[in-house]
Design an enzyme around this catalytic site. Structure first.
Site, PDB file in Angstrom:
ATOM      1  N   GLU A   1      16.775  -3.383   7.830  1.00  0.00           N
ATOM      2  CA  GLU A   1      15.640  -4.210   8.143  1.00  0.00           C
ATOM      3  C   GLU A   1      14.309  -3.804   7.593  1.00  0.00           C
ATOM      4  OE1 GLU A   1      14.425  -5.001  12.732  1.00  0.00           O
ATOM      5  OE2 GLU A   1      13.556  -2.842  12.287  1.00  0.00           O
TER       6      GLU A   1
ATOM      7  N   GLU B   1       0.817  -1.166  -0.078  1.00  0.00           N
ATOM      8  CA  GLU B   1      -0.032   0.106  -0.023  1.00  0.00           C
ATOM      9  C   GLU B   1       0.936   1.255  -0.028  1.00  0.00           C
ATOM     10  OE1 GLU B   1      -3.148   0.405  -0.399  1.00  0.00           O
ATOM     11  OE2 GLU B   1      -3.480   2.616   0.248  1.00  0.00           O
TER      12      GLU B   1
ATOM     13  N   ILE C   1       1.447   4.056  17.898  1.00  0.00           N
ATOM     14  CA  ILE C   1       0.540   4.709  19.218  1.00  0.00           C
ATOM     15  C   ILE C   1       1.661   4.061  20.245  1.00  0.00           C
ATOM     16  CG2 ILE C   1      -1.085   4.565  20.699  1.00  0.00           C
ATOM     17  CD1 ILE C   1      -2.822   5.055  18.226  1.00  0.00           C
TER      18      ILE C   1
ATOM     19  N   HIS D   1       9.323  -9.122  10.005  1.00  0.00           N
ATOM     20  CA  HIS D   1      10.557  -8.543   9.743  1.00  0.00           C
ATOM     21  C   HIS D   1      11.420  -9.168   8.731  1.00  0.00           C
ATOM     22  CE1 HIS D   1      10.456  -5.829  13.658  1.00  0.00           C
ATOM     23  NE2 HIS D   1       9.288  -5.790  13.042  1.00  0.00           N
TER      24      HIS D   1
END
Ligand code: 0O2
Length: 266
Positions: A140, A41, A154, A121
């Site tokens: 990474e 996206e 958050i 990851h």
């Protein structure tokens, strides 16, 4: 890494992030150009800030002069997907690339962190050409859904605020909201096909309208103005019918007219 020379040291990492952003953005635009759904996206990247590197070194007891050898995330790319399925598709795509060599994969979706953190990851080795030669550096790549990213952003800010002393009621709330994110992602996956169909149709329509307007513009330079205005009026009529089949037919016919005028190369 010698902190005194950090700007020089970080240079290859900046280059790697810049190059990888171009490459992943190119994947998105290639899918879109073909009117296809992109599993990616959006993508963004960063080079870890010096203060964040120092914090991590202190936390993990890494000597300052060994930061480069011990930190895999000095260069970081974050790939945001709409659906969990897309994450694994993107991971597969990365595995097939010749310009990235897998170093480590960590599936925090199948095995979430105790905090509730979920993400996939991949640490890759990536080669950059610098004025002092080729450098092979780790990068990474974090791959996550929009929803996982919302939660992680958050939670990361709160972690920063409280450091290692997050109040228990707050960390409990975050763990429970992480569960809601799991639920949200799996509900969205149930309607994935429908959402992908809707997005594909909208993209195909955009591409068709773009092609038609380009053709009209090119014709305007070589054909009789009144004829081009007639074509434009016809286009508006077809456009208002909101029918993709009619739009495609119109585009095909217009293509023939454009070919007759030899106007494609304009
Ligand atoms: P920042 O500020 O984002 O750069 P390891 O040696 O493999 O055990 P490492 O190198 O910390 O440990 O790897 P890990 O655990 O895979 O985490 C790498 C990055 O993933 C973190 O980098 C975060 O960006 C993200 N991450 C990991 N766990 C959490 C979590 O619980 N919450 C959030 N919001 N993000 C997380 P940094 O350097 O820790 O942080």
């Amino acid at each position: 890494m010698q902190i005194a020379l950090w700007r020089d040291m970080l240079d290859p990492y900046y280059l790697a992030v810049d190059e990888l952003l171009v490459k992943f953005n190119h994947i998105i635009s290639s899918y879109h150009r073909e009117g296809k759904y992109s599993p990616i996206e959006e993508v963004n990247g960063r080079v870890k800030s010096i203060s964040s590197m120092l914090d991590k070194a202190r936390r993990k007891k890494i000597p300052i002069d060994q930061l480069e050898q011990n930190l895999d995330d000095i260069a970081g790319i974050r790939i945001i997907c709409q659906f969990v399925e897309d994450i694994y598709k993107v991971a597969g795509l990365i595995r097939t690339r010749k310009d990235m060599e897998i170093k480590i994969e960590k599936d925090y979706i199948a095995n979430p962190k105790p905090s509730g953190y979920r993400s996939y990851h991949i640490i890759v080795w990536y080669k950059v050409e610098t004025i002092s030669g080729t450098r092979k550096i780790p990068v990474e790549i974090q791959i996550r859904t929009l929803a996982m990213n919302f939660w992680a952003t958050i939670e990361h800010s709160l972690q920063y605020k409280y450091r290692s002393q997050m109040p228990k009621d707050l960390s409990d709330k975050l763990k429970s909201s992480a569960q809601s994110i799991v639920q949200l992602d799996s509900e969205m996956s149930l309607v994935r096909d429908e959402i992908m169909d809707a997005q594909n149709s909208s993209r195909i329509r955009d591409n068709l309208i773009n092609d038609i307007l380009n053709d009209i513009q090119n014709l305007y330079k070589v054909a009789n103005k009144r004829e081009v205005e007639k074509i434009q009026d016809e286009f508006f009529k077809v456009y208002q019918k909101e029918d993709i089949v009619l739009l495609r037919r119109f585009s095909e016919q217009l293509n023939i007219t454009v070919e007759d005028y030899g106007a494609q190369s304009l």
